[in-house]
Motif scaffolding. Structure first.
Motif, short mmCIF file in Angstrom:
data_model
loop_
_atom_site.label_atom_id
_atom_site.label_comp_id
_atom_site.label_asym_id
_atom_site.label_seq_id
_atom_site.Cartn_x
_atom_site.Cartn_y
_atom_site.Cartn_z
N GLU A 142 0.45 -1.24 -0.32
CA GLU A 142 -0.10 0.61 -0.11
C GLU A 142 0.68 1.03 -0.37
O GLU A 142 1.93 0.84 1.19
N PRO A 143 0.35 2.16 -1.03
CA PRO A 143 0.93 3.43 -0.74
C PRO A 143 0.69 4.07 0.51
O PRO A 143 0.42 4.13 1.13
N GLY A 144 2.30 4.47 0.72
CA GLY A 144 2.17 5.74 2.05
C GLY A 144 1.26 7.20 1.85
O GLY A 144 1.07 7.47 0.46
N ARG A 145 0.79 7.95 2.40
CA ARG A 145 0.44 9.23 2.45
C ARG A 145 0.92 10.36 2.60
O ARG A 145 1.93 10.46 3.45
N HIS A 146 1.05 11.74 2.21
CA HIS A 146 1.87 12.46 1.74
C HIS A 146 0.89 13.44 3.75
O HIS A 146 0.14 12.98 3.85
N SER A 147 2.11 13.98 3.72
CA SER A 147 2.50 14.57 4.86
C SER A 147 1.37 16.24 4.65
O SER A 147 1.80 17.00 3.86
N PRO A 148 1.18 16.77 5.91
CA PRO A 148 0.15 17.56 5.46
C PRO A 148 1.29 19.14 5.74
O PRO A 148 0.60 19.74 4.75
N PHE A 149 1.81 18.55 5.94
CA PHE A 149 3.21 20.06 6.21
C PHE A 149 4.49 19.34 4.92
O PHE A 149 4.52 20.29 4.52
N ARG A 150 4.16 18.84 3.49
CA ARG A 150 4.23 18.45 2.74
C ARG A 150 5.10 19.41 2.06
O ARG A 150 6.14 19.61 0.51
N ASP A 151 3.84 20.52 1.77
CA ASP A 151 4.18 21.42 0.79
C ASP A 151 4.02 22.86 0.94
O ASP A 151 4.24 24.36 0.57
N ARG A 152 5.26 22.22 2.58
CA ARG A 152 5.20 23.94 2.92
C ARG A 152 6.17 24.94 1.77
O ARG A 152 7.05 24.16 1.42
#
Ligand code: ATP
Ligand code: MG
Length: 561
Positions: A142-152
């Motif tokens: 299963e792929p991981g999910r992006h961190s909510p802080f990834r696009d800072r």
């Protein structure tokens, strides 16, 4: 076979040769990168012999071998280990010349590379908890999910990372992550953590830093910083290689190293994980890291293993990608080979029984000669005193000999090594226990170096020590530390399969004169018994003799199993 100059070819040496031939590299730089959190073991010797050996073989091109302490983790590292590692590598016969490095000296460089990644939009500060990060990491399927802080935004990341360095976050409150690919099938590429906050003093940098780089980020940068060309490591790092290459591609590095993996050394009857070795030490199952039963280099040295034997062994095992288990008997045989050729012969009696030569006058002493090493013409002869009373090994006399027993017994004759043939006369027993306390013999004049006279049958030669000249000693008989072939797989854990007979202390041994004053580390063969060396810790020349059995003359384990 194990000629030192002609190292076996292997796939890594082939790659190195190609890179030199094609001009990709004009010279080779290799490194050994221990983490100073334990003593070196026999597995490390394999890695050192490989990297050092390749640099050595290509010395004509100006190739170098670096010793680099990978000391980026402040919590587990100690100066004791930094010192022991250098001592052990030198003892092994490998040499880093001027090239001693500490990864902690590159902290500023790692930091600059991290800032570069942030500026390029390739790293971000994540303020999720460790649990949240783990939970979003996904699984193999299963792929991981992006961190909510990834696009800072870059500016915000720069500012936060600066704050991490300034100590404005507590341990675990923020990490720096590389921005790679959360859906990669290689879990290590899923936005790996490259910096963490750790408020701990470092043995080199003290309290200067409270953020520390992770291995996968720091290691390629260390290699690149030192212009390492071939970064050789064990197979468990294979899955980390894509991260290694990503870091090299995306950071401002001065050179491009290549990581190549080979299989680790695994020995039967042995554990080589540093964690487990530490456990043996801490739980006092052994007498320290340099206990002669330990698979550490310091243990091997104290046990009397010649470094040449370890190098020969590593060369003989060779370098492959095949995950196999190597028989520890191969190491032991290399030890025997080297010692057979080099160790002087001496006589010592471990379980002494008095033998009286009844036809020799009380105060008469003479000297006989014995070969120092029959394998080595140049080793010469030594003189041994012989008098009326000598010590022989208790099991070299039997009242009621079984079939095929050719040593001393009632009615028999036997040769004293280097000396006379002696003929049984009678023996004395302890009236209480019935044990033999003395054997009486006549020596046969004129039999030194000569065949037995007519009518005398003599089928064996036994070792002996003049009682008037003998030096008392403690002798430590070592055997394998584990009696399970694969201690790591033992049902109740490796500690449950420690060989209870791995150490036997013999208190009342009798040595030929001179052995008590040899220096610690002196190695020799006790004739008929095995190879022994004066203990480096407890042997005090002239006042206390302590010898370690390095190895028996033959492989008795092979016969047992
Ligand atoms: P351990 O697994 O015993 O704790 P380690 O790998 O953690 O050892 P390091 O100090 O990080 O210890 O190792 C330094 C180098 O030695 C690494 O490049 C590693 O690949 C190599 N090495 C460690 N164990 C072995 C082994 N059994 N055989 C060959 N090389 C090894
Ligand atoms: Mg490791």
């Amino acid at each position: 076979m194990s000629e030192e100059a002609t190292s076996k070819r292997d796939f890594i040496r082939d790659i190195v040769a190609e890179d030199l031939a094609s001009g990709k590299h004009a010279r080779i730089v290799t490194r050994f990168p221990p983490e100073p959190n334990g003593y070196l073991h026999i597995g490390h010797a394999k890695a050192i012999c490989l990297s050092w050996g390749i640099a050595q073989e290509n010395a004509a091109t100006g190739s170098d071998f670096h010793l680099r302490f990978d000391d980026t983790n402040p919590s587990r590292e100690e100066q004791e280990y930094v010192d022991s590692i250098q001592e052990d590598i030198r003892w092994l016969g490998c040499d880093w010349g001027e090239h001693l490095y500490f990864a902690s000296d590159y902290f500023e460089f790692f930091y600059d590379c991290a800032v570069h990644l942030i500026r390029e939009g390739k790293a971000f500060v994540d303020e999720q908890t460790a649990d949240q990060i783990r939970e979003a990491h996904g699984t193999v399927s299963e792929p991981g999910r992006h961190s909510p802080f990834r696009d800072r935004p870059v500016e915000e990341n720069l500012e936060l990372f600066e704050k991490m360095r300034a100590g404005e976050f507590r341990d675990g409150e923020a990490v720096l992550r590389a921005r790679i690919d959360m859906s990669s099938s290689n879990m290590h590429l899923r936005d790996p953590i490259i910096y963490r906050v750790l408020h701990e003093s470092h043995h080199n940098t003290g309290d200067k830093w409270c953020i520390y780089p992770m291995y996968d980020f720091a290691h390629p940068l260390e290699d690149a910083h030192e212009h390492v060309t071939h970064s050789l490591c064990t197979l468990e790092f294979e899955v980390h290689r894509p991260v290694y290459d990503w870091v090299i591609e995306n950071c401002p590095v001065p050179s491009v190293p290549r990581q190549i993996e080979f299989s680790r050394l695994t020995l039967n009857y042995t554990v080589v994980s540093k964690r487990k070795l530490l456990e043996l030490v801490e739980k006092e199952k052994v007498d320290g890291w340099d206990d002669p039963r330990m698979p550490t280099l310091s243990g091997a040295r104290r046990r009397g293993y010649p470094p040449e034997a370890i190098r020969n062994f590593c060369q003989d095992v060779g370098i492959t990608k095949f995950k196999g288990v190597t028989d520890v008997a191969r190491l032991e045989n290399e030890v025997r080979k080297v010692l057979n050729a080099s160790a002087p012969r001496r006589m010592a009696v471990l379980d002494p029984l008095k033998l009286v030569l009844v036809n020799m006058p009380e105060d008469h002493f003479e000297e006989v000669e014995s070969q120092n090493n029959p394998e080595d013409e140049g080793a010469g002869l030594r003189k041994l005193p012989l008098g009326r009373e000598i010590w022989i090994e208790r099991n070299d006399f039997v009242v009621d000999p079984p079939r095929k027993y050719f040593r001393l017994a009632p009615g028999r004759a036997v040769r004293l090594r280097g000396g006379y043939i002696v003929q049984y006369v009678d023996h004395v027993c302890d009236p209480g226990s019935g044990d033999v306390t003395e054997v009486h013999c006549e020596f046969l004049p004129g039999t030194i170096g000569q065949a037995p006279p007519e009518g005398v049958v003599c089928k064996a030669a036994i070792h002996w020590v003049s009682a008037a000249h003998a030096e008392n000693a403690e002798v430590r008989l070592y055997d394998r530390l584990f009696n399970h072939e694969n201690p790591d797989a033992a049902e109740d854990g490796f500690l449950s399969v420690i060989n209870p007979d791995s150490l036997e202390i013999v208190a009342g041994a009798k040595l030929e004169p001179g052995l008590g004053t040899e220096p610690p580390g002196f190695c020799c063969q006790f004739e008929r018994l095995g190879y022994f060396c004066a203990d480096s810790l407890h042997h005090e020349p002239g006042s206390r003799a302590v010898y370690n059995r390095t190895i028996g003359l033959r492989d008795t384990w092979g016969r047992k199993s």
